[in-house]
Design a protein around this motif. Structure first.
Motif, PDB file in Angstrom:
ATOM      1  N   VAL A  87       0.845  -1.206   0.000  1.00  0.00           N
ATOM      2  CA  VAL A  87       0.000   0.000   0.000  1.00  0.00           C
ATOM      3  C   VAL A  87       0.874   1.248   0.000  1.00  0.00           C
ATOM      4  O   VAL A  87       0.626   2.203  -0.743  1.00  0.00           O
ATOM      5  N   TRP A  88       1.896   1.241   0.841  1.00  0.00           N
ATOM      6  CA  TRP A  88       2.788   2.418   0.876  1.00  0.00           C
ATOM      7  C   TRP A  88       3.488   2.613  -0.458  1.00  0.00           C
ATOM      8  O   TRP A  88       3.616   3.731  -0.961  1.00  0.00           O
ATOM      9  N   LEU A  89       3.940   1.500  -1.054  1.00  0.00           N
ATOM     10  CA  LEU A  89       4.650   1.598  -2.326  1.00  0.00           C
ATOM     11  C   LEU A  89       3.737   2.117  -3.433  1.00  0.00           C
ATOM     12  O   LEU A  89       4.136   2.960  -4.259  1.00  0.00           O
ATOM     13  N   VAL A  90       2.495   1.627  -3.468  1.00  0.00           N
ATOM     14  CA  VAL A  90       1.554   2.093  -4.490  1.00  0.00           C
ATOM     15  C   VAL A  90       1.266   3.581  -4.306  1.00  0.00           C
ATOM     16  O   VAL A  90       1.226   4.349  -5.273  1.00  0.00           O
ATOM     17  N   ASP A  91       1.030   4.003  -3.048  1.00  0.00           N
ATOM     18  CA  ASP A  91       0.787   5.420  -2.800  1.00  0.00           C
ATOM     19  C   ASP A  91       1.993   6.272  -3.172  1.00  0.00           C
ATOM     20  O   ASP A  91       1.854   7.405  -3.650  1.00  0.00           O
ATOM     21  N   TYR A  92       3.176   5.714  -2.944  1.00  0.00           N
ATOM     22  CA  TYR A  92       4.389   6.465  -3.259  1.00  0.00           C
ATOM     23  C   TYR A  92       4.581   6.589  -4.769  1.00  0.00           C
ATOM     24  O   TYR A  92       5.002   7.639  -5.273  1.00  0.00           O
ATOM     25  N   LEU A  93       4.289   5.506  -5.501  1.00  0.00           N
ATOM     26  CA  LEU A  93       4.494   5.530  -6.952  1.00  0.00           C
ATOM     27  C   LEU A  93       3.334   6.171  -7.691  1.00  0.00           C
ATOM     28  O   LEU A  93       3.500   6.593  -8.846  1.00  0.00           O
ATOM     29  N   GLN A  94       2.148   6.195  -7.054  1.00  0.00           N
ATOM     30  CA  GLN A  94       0.975   6.757  -7.738  1.00  0.00           C
ATOM     31  C   GLN A  94       1.090   8.276  -7.784  1.00  0.00           C
ATOM     32  O   GLN A  94       1.315   8.942  -6.765  1.00  0.00           O
ATOM     33  N   SER A  95       0.951   8.827  -8.943  1.00  0.00           N
ATOM     34  CA  SER A  95       1.008  10.292  -9.075  1.00  0.00           C
ATOM     35  C   SER A  95      -0.243  10.908  -8.475  1.00  0.00           C
ATOM     36  O   SER A  95      -1.362  10.416  -8.681  1.00  0.00           O
ATOM     37  N   ARG A  96      -0.077  11.937  -7.745  1.00  0.00           N
ATOM     38  CA  ARG A  96      -1.179  12.612  -7.090  1.00  0.00           C
ATOM     39  C   ARG A  96      -1.480  13.946  -7.786  1.00  0.00           C
ATOM     40  O   ARG A  96      -0.588  14.594  -8.329  1.00  0.00           O
ATOM     41  N   GLY A  97      -2.748  14.326  -7.716  1.00  0.00           N
ATOM     42  CA  GLY A  97      -3.144  15.616  -8.275  1.00  0.00           C
ATOM     43  C   GLY A  97      -2.693  16.750  -7.384  1.00  0.00           C
ATOM     44  O   GLY A  97      -2.229  16.543  -6.260  1.00  0.00           O
ATOM     45  N   PRO A  98      -2.866  17.976  -7.840  1.00  0.00           N
ATOM     46  CA  PRO A  98      -2.475  19.126  -7.010  1.00  0.00           C
ATOM     47  C   PRO A  98      -3.312  19.207  -5.747  1.00  0.00           C
ATOM     48  O   PRO A  98      -4.509  18.947  -5.760  1.00  0.00           O
ATOM     49  N   GLN A  99      -2.693  19.518  -4.648  1.00  0.00           N
ATOM     50  CA  GLN A  99      -3.341  19.589  -3.348  1.00  0.00           C
ATOM     51  C   GLN A  99      -3.841  21.010  -3.106  1.00  0.00           C
ATOM     52  O   GLN A  99      -3.286  21.982  -3.631  1.00  0.00           O
ATOM     53  N   PRO A 100      -4.890  21.114  -2.313  1.00  0.00           N
ATOM     54  CA  PRO A 100      -5.385  22.483  -2.007  1.00  0.00           C
ATOM     55  C   PRO A 100      -4.353  23.264  -1.220  1.00  0.00           C
ATOM     56  O   PRO A 100      -3.674  22.715  -0.366  1.00  0.00           O
ATOM     57  N   ALA A 101      -4.272  24.513  -1.549  1.00  0.00           N
ATOM     58  CA  ALA A 101      -3.324  25.390  -0.868  1.00  0.00           C
ATOM     59  C   ALA A 101      -3.969  25.961   0.380  1.00  0.00           C
ATOM     60  O   ALA A 101      -5.178  26.117   0.467  1.00  0.00           O
ATOM     61  N   VAL A 102      -3.176  26.260   1.351  1.00  0.00           N
ATOM     62  CA  VAL A 102      -3.625  26.832   2.612  1.00  0.00           C
ATOM     63  C   VAL A 102      -2.929  28.170   2.789  1.00  0.00           C
ATOM     64  O   VAL A 102      -1.698  28.237   2.753  1.00  0.00           O
ATOM     65  N   VAL A 103      -3.724  29.189   2.931  1.00  0.00           N
ATOM     66  CA  VAL A 103      -3.185  30.531   3.147  1.00  0.00           C
ATOM     67  C   VAL A 103      -3.271  30.825   4.629  1.00  0.00           C
ATOM     68  O   VAL A 103      -4.358  30.726   5.226  1.00  0.00           O
ATOM     69  N   VAL A 104      -2.143  31.116   5.241  1.00  0.00           N
ATOM     70  CA  VAL A 104      -2.048  31.358   6.672  1.00  0.00           C
ATOM     71  C   VAL A 104      -1.841  32.841   6.904  1.00  0.00           C
ATOM     72  O   VAL A 104      -0.992  33.462   6.249  1.00  0.00           O
ATOM     73  N   SER A 105      -2.584  33.356   7.797  1.00  0.00           N
ATOM     74  CA  SER A 105      -2.450  34.776   8.149  1.00  0.00           C
ATOM     75  C   SER A 105      -1.709  34.883   9.460  1.00  0.00           C
ATOM     76  O   SER A 105      -2.222  34.448  10.500  1.00  0.00           O
ATOM     77  N   PRO A 106      -0.530  35.426   9.455  1.00  0.00           N
ATOM     78  CA  PRO A 106       0.192  35.606  10.722  1.00  0.00           C
ATOM     79  C   PRO A 106      -0.512  36.602  11.612  1.00  0.00           C
ATOM     80  O   PRO A 106      -1.311  37.433  11.173  1.00  0.00           O
ATOM     81  N   VAL A 107      -0.156  36.522  12.878  1.00  0.00           N
ATOM     82  CA  VAL A 107      -0.784  37.416  13.860  1.00  0.00           C
ATOM     83  C   VAL A 107      -0.406  38.859  13.611  1.00  0.00           C
ATOM     84  O   VAL A 107      -1.195  39.779  13.826  1.00  0.00           O
ATOM     85  N   TRP A 108       0.808  39.066  13.127  1.00  0.00           N
ATOM     86  CA  TRP A 108       1.260  40.451  12.992  1.00  0.00           C
ATOM     87  C   TRP A 108       0.568  41.206  11.860  1.00  0.00           C
ATOM     88  O   TRP A 108       0.735  42.416  11.700  1.00  0.00           O
TER      89      TRP A 108
END
Length: 664
Positions: free
Chosen positions: A436-457
């Motif tokens: 399972v790990w090998l298949v997940d590693y070799l399987q190409s994945r689509g683009p992941q959603p980006a996360v925009v982080v707002s710093p406190v400052w």
């Protein structure tokens, strides 16, 4: 996943929602299960087939106590012939080696063949020897004999047969060895007897030929005479020395005017000395009684003096004669002693050659006698050893005691199917996980959603919004023209279990608020709703305002919203007065605290409505259907909900689960 996002939001205050879980994740999960199942089943089946296809092997074991033959009696003589006796008896280690040796195995194999025992795969002695094992127990004479194979009955008979053959073998070997030892001992004794007789005859012939009485010199006449002659010569030499010393002493005394002979040794001299002494005594008596003048005219005194002078003259003459006589006698004694010593020397010189020759013969005779004595001692030692061998033959015999006979084994000794099956399943599980790990590693994945982080400052607190791979990031309103716009801050999203806990703990106004917010009603819309807006016949809630719509209700929600006063506010306190926004948030805070929800201060009306919208967005609802249900949603919020939506085709309104939480 929603609970994890909520925990992350509460703990770090950074992410407002977890990554999107859509159909691609479901596809990956399905593929993982297929790979896991295929690899696990394949490895398990192959391993179990190999495990249970191996033939079962059994182990028959017996325990015996072996007492090796005792050592032979020691030979006291150092001149033991090299072939006089066999080597010492073997120890326990040698017996263990002989127990599994090829000769005994061949005899057992032949016996089992004649008895008709099935020996599949054990036709050769090498094959039998490979399955046999014999080990000695430490600090004891016990030996564990075992055999491992596929035929339990044949194994037990093989082990027991080997014990019987070994017992017969050691008995036969001991009898053979004992008989050989006794024969060699008797032959050795006969050879020694013959040598002794031969040597004794030679000694007697030599003794008679040279007239030797014995090896002792004193018992032979010639050597005894020579010894006496030597003794006489020594005595004669001593006399010569004594005579010379006496003559020298007499001459020295005579030269010094000393008396040589004592008066008691010469009667005449003694008589003269006695009379002279009496005369002197008489004169001394007269001198004490008379004066010297009287003594000079007294005839008796003068007569005594004349007699004394005459006696002293006789004494001197007698001493001179005695001295001359003593010197003459000493000279004569010296001459006699010298003559005797010379005569003995001449005799010794004449007999020296005969004595030396005879002494050599006596030495030869003594050496022959010593050799004869040594042979006789060896003969006595051999005779004693033979007697001991005959007496201790039974005591030296080896013995074999069977402590436990081998019985037919019924339980498989190896392989251990259950243990190996567990190992196979564990290995199959590890192989499946690795696949399972090998298949997940070799399987190409689509683009992941980006996360925009707002710093406190940047202001407005730390927050985050997720943006889908094909969506444009939300526009951030800048607080100042020269600064970047702050990111959108989303309320806290509650998990399904937290929402269910809130609903279970709610009652009265708090339950009405939960039913409306979990149906998509905006908090501002909730505050203006009336009890008459609940359509009991249609099981729907009429929402007015800018986003007028009808929201379907479940039977439970309809029962919670039912009211007997249609003109009163739907959300009101115990006195019937409507609640404002602050009172609503306070009511929800108390409810979250009573329900045991973590961080209850974050449970607001917006958070509850946001949790419902996130529930719909993650199902893949179409935003056009979403607006009909929940009303108008700001573009910034729609961008965030779009990032939560799974990839692929959107669901129709009939396919969406509009009710929240799902368990109710």
């Amino acid at each position: 996943m929603s609970s994890f996002a909520g925990a992350a939001m509460r703990g770090a205050g950074v992410f407002s929602a977890p990554p999107a879980l859509g159909p691609d994740l479901q596809v990956r999960r399905s593929r993982r299960w297929r790979v896991f199942g295929a690899v696990f089943i394949a490895c398990s089946v192959l391993g179990l087939i190999y495990d249970f296809s191996r033939p079962a092997e059994y182990r028959a074991e017996a325990r015996v106590q072996i007492t090796p033959a005792a050592s032979l009696p020691p030979v006291s003589s150092s001149q033991q012939p090299s072939n006089a006796a066999p080597p010492p008896a073997p120890g326990l280690a040698d017996e263990v080696q002989r127990l599994t040796g090829r000769p005994l195995i061949e005899r057992v194999r032949d016996q089992l063949h004649r008895a008709g025992v099935e020996m599949d795969g054990l036709e050769s002695a090498d094959a039998i020897q490979r399955i046999l094992s014999a080990e000695a127990v430490a600090d004891s004479r016990i030996v564990e004999l075992s055999a491992v194979g596929r035929h339990p009955d044949a194994l037990a008979r093989l082990v027991n047969g080997l014990i019987g053959v070994y017992r017969d073998e050691i008995a036969e070997q001991f009898q053979k060895t004992a008989a050989q030892t006794l024969t060699q001992s008797r032959e050795e004794l006969d050879r020694l007897s013959a040598r002794i007789a031969e040597k004794r005859a030679a000694v007697e012939a030599f003794q008679a030929q040279h007239n030797i009485v014995s090896a002792n010199h004193q018992e032979n006449a010639l050597l005894s005479g020579v010894k006496d002659m030597s003794t006489s010569l020594n005595v004669a030499n001593d006399r010569v020395v004594a005579a010379e010393a006496r003559l020298r002493s007499l001459r020295e005394s005579a030269a010094a005017g000393k008396s040589i002979e004592r008066a008691r040794d010469n009667p005449t001299l003694a008589s003269i000395e006695q009379r002279a002494s009496q005369t002197r005594e008489a004169l001394r008596d007269m001198e004490r009684n008379y004066t010297a003048d009287y003594m000079a005219i007294d005839p008796n005194a003068r007569a005594l003096r004349a007699r004394l002078a005459e006696l002293e003259a006789q004494l001197k003459a007698q001493r001179s004669a005695s001295r001359d006589a003593s010197i003459a006698e000493a000279q004569e004694e010296l001459a006699t002693a010298q003559e005797a010593a010379n005569r003995l020397r001449q005799q010794m010189a004449g007999a020296r050659g005969v004595v030396q020759s005879f002494a050599i013969r006596v030495s030869e005779y003594k050496a022959m006698q010593d050799e004869l004595d040594q042979l006789e001692a060896l003969h006595r030692s051999s005779l004693e050893r033979l007697v001991k061998l005959e007496a201790s033959e039974r005591a030296r015999m080896p013995s074999l005691s069977v402590i436990e006979w081998a019985s037919t084994p019924h339980d498989t000794w190896r392989p251990r199917y259950a243990r190996d099956a567990a190992i196979v399943l564990a290995a199959a599980l590890l192989a499946a996980l690795f696949a399972v790990w090998l298949v997940d590693y070799l399987q190409s994945r689509g683009p992941q959603p980006a996360v925009v982080v707002s710093p406190v400052w940047l202001g407005g607190g730390a927050s985050a919004v997720q943006i889908g791979p094909n969506a444009q990031p939300p526009q951030l309103q800048a607080a100042r023209p020269d600064l970047l716009p702050a990111p959108l801050a989303l309320p806290r999203e509650l998990s399904d279990s937290e929402s269910s806990a809130l609903l279970a703990a709610a009652s009265g106004a708090s339950r009405v608020a939960l039913r409306c917010l979990f149906a998509g009603v905006d908090p501002s819309e909730l505050l203006i709703l009336r009890a008459g807006d609940v359509d009991l016949e249609q099981a729907a809630l009429r929402v007015g305002g800018a986003s007028q719509r009808r929201i379907g209700l479940t039977a439970d929600a309809l029962a919670d919203l039912r009211s007997e006063a249609p003109d009163q506010p739907l959300l009101r306190n115990a006195a019937g007065a409507p609640l404002d926004r602050a009172a609503l948030d306070s009511l929800l805070l108390c409810l979250a605290h009573d329900a045991g929800v973590q961080a209850p201060a974050e449970v607001t009306a917006d958070a509850l409505r946001h949790s419902y919208l996130s529930h719909l967005a993650r199902q893949g609802v179409r935003f056009s259907d979403l607006a009909l249900r929940v009303g108008a949603v700001p573009a910034e919020r729609l961008a965030a909900y779009s990032a939560m939506a799974p990839t692929g085709q959107r669901l129709a309104a009939e396919q969406v689960d509009w009710f929240y939480p799902p368990v109710h």
